[in-house]
Structure formats: C-alpha cells, structure tokens
Motif scaffolding. Structure first.
Motif, PDB file in Angstrom:
ATOM      1  N   GLY A  98      -5.353  -3.228  -0.687  1.00 40.40           N
ATOM      2  CA  GLY A  98      -4.287  -2.808   0.015  1.00 40.40           C
ATOM      3  C   GLY A  98      -3.899  -2.922   1.220  1.00 40.40           C
ATOM      4  O   GLY A  98      -2.882  -2.904   1.831  1.00 40.40           O
ATOM      5  N   ALA A 101      -3.036  -6.258   2.590  1.00 45.14           N
ATOM      6  CA  ALA A 101      -1.752  -6.513   2.276  1.00 45.14           C
ATOM      7  C   ALA A 101      -0.897  -6.086   3.251  1.00 45.14           C
ATOM      8  O   ALA A 101       0.244  -6.374   3.847  1.00 45.14           O
ATOM      9  CB  ALA A 101      -1.315  -6.251   0.759  1.00 45.14           C
ATOM     10  N   ALA A 102      -1.404  -4.688   3.505  1.00 41.86           N
ATOM     11  CA  ALA A 102      -0.560  -3.789   4.470  1.00 41.86           C
ATOM     12  C   ALA A 102      -0.394  -4.505   5.842  1.00 41.86           C
ATOM     13  O   ALA A 102       0.340  -4.252   6.621  1.00 41.86           O
ATOM     14  CB  ALA A 102      -1.088  -2.505   4.284  1.00 41.86           C
ATOM     15  N   THR A 142      -0.377  -4.801  -6.839  1.00 44.53           N
ATOM     16  CA  THR A 142      -0.740  -4.979  -5.421  1.00 44.53           C
ATOM     17  C   THR A 142       0.200  -4.478  -4.566  1.00 44.53           C
ATOM     18  O   THR A 142       0.063  -4.157  -3.506  1.00 44.53           O
ATOM     19  CB  THR A 142      -0.966  -6.543  -5.183  1.00 44.53           C
ATOM     20  N   GLN A 145      -0.768  -1.210  -4.326  1.00 41.19           N
ATOM     21  CA  GLN A 145      -2.007  -0.818  -3.396  1.00 41.19           C
ATOM     22  C   GLN A 145      -1.449  -0.743  -1.967  1.00 41.19           C
ATOM     23  O   GLN A 145      -1.656  -0.255  -0.841  1.00 41.19           O
ATOM     24  CB  GLN A 145      -2.780  -2.091  -3.371  1.00 41.19           C
ATOM     25  N   ARG A 146      -0.504  -1.917  -1.620  1.00 40.15           N
ATOM     26  CA  ARG A 146       0.121  -2.101  -0.281  1.00 40.15           C
ATOM     27  C   ARG A 146       0.886  -0.653   0.419  1.00 40.15           C
ATOM     28  O   ARG A 146       0.738  -0.227   1.188  1.00 40.15           O
ATOM     29  CB  ARG A 146       0.989  -3.353  -0.005  1.00 40.15           C
ATOM     30  N   GLN A 150      -0.095   1.640   3.250  1.00 38.14           N
ATOM     31  CA  GLN A 150       1.110   1.989   4.557  1.00 38.14           C
ATOM     32  C   GLN A 150       1.323   3.364   4.421  1.00 38.14           C
ATOM     33  O   GLN A 150       1.422   4.015   5.558  1.00 38.14           O
ATOM     34  CB  GLN A 150       2.436   1.044   4.061  1.00 38.14           C
ATOM     35  N   LEU A 303       4.940 -10.944  -2.456  1.00 40.31           N
ATOM     36  CA  LEU A 303       3.519 -11.350  -2.549  1.00 40.31           C
ATOM     37  C   LEU A 303       3.254 -12.514  -2.853  1.00 40.31           C
ATOM     38  O   LEU A 303       2.421 -13.127  -3.033  1.00 40.31           O
ATOM     39  CB  LEU A 303       2.938 -10.173  -3.614  1.00 40.31           C
TER      40      LEU A 303
END
Length: 477
Positions: A98, A101-102, A142, A145-146, A150, A303
């Motif tokens: 995560g 991705a953030a 996902t 998770q991001r 955040q 994504l």
C-alpha cells in the motif's frame, strides 16, 4: 462451551501480547512457556468448538440456535481483536504494498525492498519471502491498500486496525451469507454456522490473521446468494447482475473467487435449457462480466493491468503444504544424492500437472452440475477444493475457501465429520508465535507438549462432566 472458547481465545491473546512485549533477555527463558500458553489457548478454542458441534449434531433442547451461534462467533472473536496479527505476517506485506502505491509507484512491478528501500521500517518488519516480489492481489484490494496507506501515513498500528476492519467486513458478509445458502441446500442454519463460521480456522486467520481472503470469501458468498436466488424460477436479471458484480469484485481481491461464476453460469444455463449451447452462452457472459468489471476497476483506480502479470507470485515460494510440490521435493531429494539440482525444475513440472488436474476437475464438476447430479453449493465447494488441492501454493486458511461453502450443504454424516476434522487439524498446524521460534525446535516441542497437556486435562474434565449433565437434562425433561 461458549465461555470455554472465550477463555481459550483470551489466553491466546494474552500469550501473544506477552510475546510481543518480550525483550531479548526474556527470549532466553520465556518463549516455551508463552508458546505453551498460546497453544493451550488454541487447543481450548478447538475443544470448545468440537464440544459445541456435538450439541449441534445431537439436536434437542440443548442445541444452540443460529442466533446463539452468531453471538458465540462474536464472543470468541472479541479477544482476538486485541491480539497482534497471528500465524503469518502477510499484513505487513499489505502495509508495504500500500505504501508503494501511495507513493505513486507500481506495486505490480516493484517489491517492497525496491519500492521502499531496505532501510524503511515497513521493509524491515516484513517476512523475507516477499521482500522482492510484486503484489499478487487484484486491483480492488490494491486500491484498498493504497487508501489505507494514504489515510494512515507512517502510523502502522492504525493501518493494522484498518486492515482488521476490512477483514471484519468480510467476516460479516460470510455471517450473512452462510445461513441463506444453508437454507437453499436444506441444511440446518446452526450446523452451517458452527462448521462454516464459528470454526477456529476462520477465527485464527480472518479475525486474528487479518487475511484479505476474508474479504474475498465474503464478497463471493454474498454474490452467490444473490445470483443463485435470481435463477430459481423466473430469471431476475437485476439481482443476477448484482450477484455477478459482487463475485467479480471478489475476484479483484483474489482471483480464485472467479470459480463462483462457473457455478452461477451453469445454474443459469440449466434454467435456460441445460444444453451445452446454453452453457457456452452463459459461460461467455460470465467471462465477459468479470473482464468488464476488472477493466473498470483497473482503470478507475489508475492501477492499470499489471496485476495480470503477477497472479503467480504466491507460487514463487515453494509451499510444503501443496501436494503438487511434493513430487519436486521427492525427486529433488533423490537427485541430490547423485549431485543433481533438479528440485525447482521438478516442482515446476508438478505445478503444471496440478493446473491440468484443476482444469479436468472443473470440467467434471461443471458437467455434473449441468446434468443435475451435483448441486450448486457442492459444486462451488468442490471447485474451490480442487483449486486449493492442486494449486501451486497451499496455506491453512486456503482450506476456508472450500470449507465454508461445503459447510452450507453437507448433511450430517461422514462427509461433515471429515471436514470438521480437517478444520480442527489445520487449526493447530501452525504455532501462533512460530515466527519468533525459528531454529528453536526444542522450545517448539516443549511449548506444544505443555499446551497439549493443558487441553488434554480440559478434555478429560469435560468428558467426566458429560454424563452428569446428560442425566440432569434428562431428569428435567
């Protein structure tokens, strides 16, 4: 039994909290004792669950109803909400993926060590198995998770709590779906809830272990409830669409949920006429639906479609529980006697054979469902059992993929007893503190023996008390 199970869950939680607070000085003397307490807590919950199952099976006035079983699930899960993640460290991978991705990076290309750096706290806390592997999860998870990364930033504890909340959403969906599926199959709701939801394997790995399998399974089963109820008499297209959407979203958490669409598509084909042409038509529609939903989620979250290239990531670690890997371990061990290094090659061969067996098993199950010799829910359970048994990686919580659907349709008898025995076995297969006892076999053995003695004593006391309780109940009647 309710309070016996609660005591076991509380003991397990206290033991794991003590272990988490242990200093290096403690680690030379305390771990075996703490592990024994944790194992005793695990065994006490399993014992309470088995005794509760006897009441469910025998029926009568003493048998708990669905409402009582739901409260039992909540009671046993309560202490585990305060426990650190148990049995695996996958949630640490969730946090790291995560965070990648953030930061605007691609978790489907970069592993945590590359994306965050080896000095990052999230990287240091992770299991070494996944440090250099990209995320194997679908775009929906996902995105979750991001979002958690955040919202929480560097607050790992807050992130953990949010992941546990996500898992609890999945458990709530399972709790909602199981009685409805059981009613469809003509199985008593209390039997399905006992075997499918109150079981210790679900408590360990969905509540305490915080696995995203809980969300996958919850969405899949809720979607199955809606979709199958939509094809009972007249096809209710809006309800069917809602069910297919939920199943497709479950597959965008973890791909195995997509097999539920095979069951739904076959049920729809039977409703439309039951020919192979109808099956081809509905199968194409199901595949198109999951493709469209996945494309929308992938594009809407930004994504992309990188997740399609990382679906086999979990199979990169040679799971000793996967039967398809045993061939490679065996032949590799024999080969090593002659100086040959063929283990990985033979594991690859075994996995290819496993994929072929999954395909063959799916054809057989779908054909039998189409012909009406196999019900929808047994078909779902068997399809998932085939995926687990012959897949490249097997973990104890994977058993829940098949066990929960099967719990909703298995009648009392040998099949249900066998499934319950498997659940009980897998529930004690991994030590909750195993990660802290690497290379310390003596402590593991001592801990397990100590815990087993405590559980054996409780079982003896319960057995002695059973005739007296039965006599008292008979006298009251």
């Amino acid at each position: 039994m309710r309070w016996l199970g609660f005591s076991g869950a509380l003991l397990l939680t206290v033991a794991t909290l003590l272990n988490a607070a242990a200093t290096p000085r403690w680690l030379t003397t305390v771990p075996a004792v703490v592990l024994a307490a944790a194992v005793a807590g695990m065994g006490t919950v399993v014992l309470a669950w088995v005794l509760l199952g006897r009441l469910v099976v025998t029926g009568g006035d003493a048998a708990p109803g669905p409402r009582a079983l739901k409260w039992t699930v909540l009671l046993w899960a309560g202490p585990l909400l305060a426990a650190p993640p148990l049995f695996s460290r996958d949630v640490e991978s969730y946090l790291a993926q995560g965070a990648i991705a953030a930061r605007g990076l691609d978790p489907y290309v970069l592993g945590p060590r590359q994306g965050l750096g080896p000095a990052d706290e999230l990287t240091r806390n992770m299991s070494g198995y996944w440090l250099d592997t990209p995320s194997p999860y679908g775009p929906l998870f996902t995105a979750v998770q991001r979002l958690i990364a955040q919202v929480t930033g560097e607050q790992q504890l807050t992130g953990l709590l949010l992941y546990r909340l996500v898992a609890l959403v999945g458990v709530a969906l399972v709790l909602w779906a199981v009685p409805r599926l059981a009613a469809r199959a003509g199985v008593p709701a209390n039997a399905a809830l006992w075997l499918g939801v109150a079981n210790p394997l679900l408590l360990w790995h969905f509540v305490a272990g915080v696995h995203n399998d809980a969300l996958m399974l919850g969405l899949m089963l809720a979607g199955t409830v809606l979709a199958l109820s939509a094809v009972d008499e007249r096809v209710q297209w809006w309800r069917l669409s809602a069910g297919v959407l939920l199943i497709a979203l479950a597959a965008d958490v973890k791909l195995p949920a997509v097999v539920a669409l095979a069951v739904v598509g076959t049920a729809l084909a039977r409703r439309l006429g039951g020919t192979l042409w109808h099956l081809a038509l509905t199968g194409t529609a199901m595949l198109a639906s999951v493709a469209v939903v996945s494309a929308v989620v992938s594009l809407a979250t930004g994504l992309g479609f990188g997740w399609l290239t990382t679906l086999g990531t979990s199979g990169q670690v040679n799971s000793w529980m996967a039967p398809t890997n045993w061939f490679g371990f065996l032949t590799g061990g024999i080969g090593s006697l002659f100086g040959l290094r063929i283990t990985q090659t033979m594991i690859g061969v075994g996995q290819l054979v496993g994929y072929a067996l999954i395909a063959c098993g799916a054809v057989v199950v779908v054909h039998r469902q189409l012909r009406g010799s196999l019900g929808e829910l047994p078909a779902l359970g068997l399809l998932l059992a085939v995926v687990v048994a012959f897949g490249p990686a097997v973990q104890p919580w994977y058993l829940l993929w098949a066990a929960v659907p099967l719990a909703t349709c298995l009648p009392a008898g040998r099949a249900r007893t066998t499934l319950a025995a498997l659940v009980a076995l897998f529930a004690v297969l991994l030590p909750p503190l195993g990660g802290n006892f690497s290379g310390k076999v003596g402590q593991l053995v001592a801990g397990y023996l100590g815990g087993a003695l405590v559980v054996a004593a409780l079982a003896f006391l319960a057995r002695r008390g059973a005739p007296e309780r039965t006599h008292t109940a008979s006298a009251r009647r």
